[in-house]
Design an enzyme around this catalytic site. Structure first.
Site, PDB file in Angstrom:
ATOM      1  N   SER A 130       0.805  -1.212   0.000  1.00 45.77           N
ATOM      2  CA  SER A 130       0.000   0.000   0.000  1.00 45.77           C
ATOM      3  C   SER A 130       0.842   1.269   0.000  1.00 45.77           C
ATOM      4  O   SER A 130       0.442   2.284  -0.553  1.00 45.77           O
ATOM      5  CB  SER A 130      -0.927   0.001   1.216  1.00 45.77           C
ATOM      6  OG  SER A 130      -0.181  -0.151   2.410  1.00 45.77           O
ATOM      7  N   VAL A 134       8.762  -3.099  -3.958  1.00 42.65           N
ATOM      8  CA  VAL A 134      10.146  -3.537  -3.803  1.00 42.65           C
ATOM      9  C   VAL A 134      10.647  -4.127  -5.115  1.00 42.65           C
ATOM     10  O   VAL A 134       9.954  -4.939  -5.752  1.00 42.65           O
ATOM     11  CB  VAL A 134      10.261  -4.578  -2.667  1.00 42.65           C
ATOM     12  CG1 VAL A 134      11.686  -5.088  -2.548  1.00 42.65           C
ATOM     13  CG2 VAL A 134       9.807  -3.977  -1.352  1.00 42.65           C
ATOM     14  N   ASP A 283       5.415  -6.972  13.663  1.00 45.29           N
ATOM     15  CA  ASP A 283       4.645  -7.700  12.649  1.00 45.29           C
ATOM     16  C   ASP A 283       5.425  -8.895  12.098  1.00 45.29           C
ATOM     17  O   ASP A 283       5.718  -8.969  10.903  1.00 45.29           O
ATOM     18  CB  ASP A 283       4.275  -6.742  11.512  1.00 45.29           C
ATOM     19  CG  ASP A 283       3.205  -7.314  10.595  1.00 45.29           C
ATOM     20  OD1 ASP A 283       2.438  -8.177  11.051  1.00 45.29           O
ATOM     21  OD2 ASP A 283       3.137  -6.906   9.416  1.00 45.29           O
TER      22      ASP A 283
END
Length: 552
Positions: A130, A134, A283
């Protein structure tokens, strides 16, 4: 500020209002003033939509709301488990933007042509999220890297969405008891800090360096190093780690690795981050953990991190030890110490619920018990009892839950709770045998008592001086207790009078006078005599009173 004062955001207000109506929160629509933006909308009469549909709706609202959903997936005190599970699976995966924009962003940020930095640059992105995407590349000199490039225009979009969310949060908190209870403005402020940190790739580069330092002594873990000369706020160049996601590992491939050692190393590293450093990768889901060809694990995508204060770390250590030893009442007490009580707080109900929760987990085998799930259930119990748990508690629970999933892929027989308990105990005892864990916990309690005693005494004395001192007693015989208090107060008063007589007599004994008794001034001698007789009488009455009490 009203919604109509910012007409450029009117469409966004309408989108959020429709979302709230769809999920049965028309009360929030009215409290936030969103009904002015929904003149043509009617509240649906159907059943409330499920968690997966909520995740899909947030994806349609764009990057800011995808990130908001990911944050809400860590707040077990705000949403029920089905919604949390759906939001945890929220895909941060968007359509990639064109290579011309990638080239323009890199050249504008680094101030040099792309071809002068990279020998090779793959135009097809490895992943598109979002906030950015990469690409694989090779630096001049042959070093393999990945380059993270921020999505064009994303900063403006995020700032506009944050302005909308902040305005709604202020209105909900001002007009809703529920909004004040859950501190929605604080929640949005936390979200703002987290999202703006993710938009600054220099902070992610610093996170990579910090994480590399933390896991430096763990040979089974690898964190990519950033290249500062080729990184800015919108471009991040870092070492390329060859590997595949652990979720893509086949049962046959699992035979070629030391799964138990990898699972233990992963847990130990994250527990050190949380409980020792106070800085952890928030995360660590399976997509952010790679299995390298040499059998090691690579940790990537550290844009989202969390910090834990020293005081909170100590509470977490003791909480995890109590959870591992399944001491329900101790778990409840520690959770209450960590949380902020509200007016509706029910401590007794909470203690009973936590004791029942720990007891239910006690019937589960150690190998089947998830540490993260237990901490998240504890967070939900806090919210149900009128306690506001710290956000760090939910984030730690979510991180441990993700670790549970990764560890079970590596080693199906892993026992996460045992690893957590052993590591927490090692951090506290420093080599002492496990049988002394209770002594260590008591020592930590004693130290906390000693540290906080002066402040508590000062508060009590201030209350006493201002006439606001209150003593609440839960006793079987209040009359006898008050009689004892009066007797004690009388003895203290008599003792003070006798002490005053002695001090006065000592001062008068130095005064020259013609009237003496035994070579001492008569008045001083009389005062000493009265003090001596009074002291003897006081000691005698205390002895007789204590004898009567013992006789009973």
């Amino acid at each position: 500020m009203t919604l109509l004062s910012a007409p450029r955001h009117l469409g966004r207000y309408r989108d959020i209002g429709r979302l709230l109506l769809k999920y049965g929160r028309s009360d929030l629509v009215r409290q936030a003033g969103l009904d002015t933006a929904l003149v043509d909308d009617v509240e649906p009469a159907g059943a409330r939509a499920e968690g997966d549909e909520l995740a899909a709706d947030l994806e349609r609202l764009g990057p800011t709301f995808i990130k908001l959903g990911q944050l809400l997936s860590t707040r077990a005190d705000l949403l029920p488990p089905p919604y949390l599970d759906s939001l945890a699976r929220l895909q941060d995966d968007l359509e990639p933007f064109g290579f011309d924009e990638v080239r323009t962003t890199i050249e504008d940020e680094l101030g040099v042509r792309l071809s002068r930095i990279y020998d090779d640059f793959d135009e097809t992105p490895l992943a598109a999220a979002s906030l950015g995407q990469v690409h694989a590349a090779t630096l001049r000199g042959g070093r393999d890297v990945v380059v993270k490039v921020q999505r064009p225009g994303i900063r403006r979009q995020v700032f506009d969405d944050l302005e909308v969310l902040e305005n709604i949060a202020e209105r909900v908190e001002a007009h809703s008891e529920q909004g004040r209870l859950f501190g929605v403005t604080d929640l949005v402020a936390q979200f703002r800090r987290s999202l703006l940190d993710e938009l600054d790739y220099r902070k992610e580069a610093a996170n990579l360096i910090r994480l590399r330092e933390i896991v430096a002594d763990e040979p089974l873990l690898v964190v990519p190093s950033p290249y500062d000369d080729f990184s800015t706020g919108r471009v991040l160049t870092m070492q390329r780690i060859p590997g595949r996601k652990v979720t893509e590992m086949s049962p046959l491939a699992r035979l070629d690795i030391d799964g138990p050692a990898l699972a233990r190393a992963l847990f130990d590293a994250y527990l050190d981050q949380i409980l020792v450093e106070g800085f952890f990768h928030a995360d660590p889901h399976p997509g952010n953990v790679l299995l390298l060809p040499d059998g090691r694990l690579g940790l990537i995508d550290v844009g989202m991190v969390a910090r834990v204060t020293p005081e909170m770390r100590e509470h977490l250590i003791r909480l995890l030890m109590a959870v591992g030893e399944r001491r329900g009442e101790e778990v409840a007490r520690l959770a209450m110490d960590m949380s902020e009580p509200t007016e509706s707080c029910d401590a007794r109900h909470f203690t009973a619920d936590v004791a029942d929760l720990v007891e239910r987990y006690a019937t589960t085998s150690v190998g089947q018990l998830d540490a993260g799930r237990l901490v998240l259930d504890l967070t939900r119990a806090c919210a149900a009892a009128g306690l506001k748990p710290p956000p760090e508690m939910s984030m730690v629970g979510k991180a441990l839950l993700n670790l549970d999933m990764v560890a079970r892929i590596l080693d199906p027989d892993v026992a996460p709770v045992s690893i957590v308990q052993d590591r927490a105990l090692e951090l506290v005892r420093g080599g002492v045998t496990p049988t002394l864990s209770g002594v260590l916990n008591a020592a930590m309690e004693a130290r906390d008592f000693a540290e906080h005693l002066p402040g508590r005494v000062n508060r009590a004395m201030d209350a006493l001086a201002s006439g606001k001192f209150e003593l609440r007693v839960d006793a079987f015989d209040e009359t006898a207790f008050l009689r004892g208090l009066h007797r004690m107060a009388n003895r203290i008063a008599i003792g003070l009078v006798l002490a005053s007589l002695i001090i006065g007599a000592a001062l008068l004994s130095r005064v020259k006078t013609d009237v003496t008794i035994g070579g001492y001034p008569a008045i001083a001698f009389v005062l000493f005599l009265i003090a001596a007789l009074g002291g003897a009488w006081l000691c005698l009455t205390i002895a007789l009173s204590d004898r009567k009490l013992r006789g009973k």
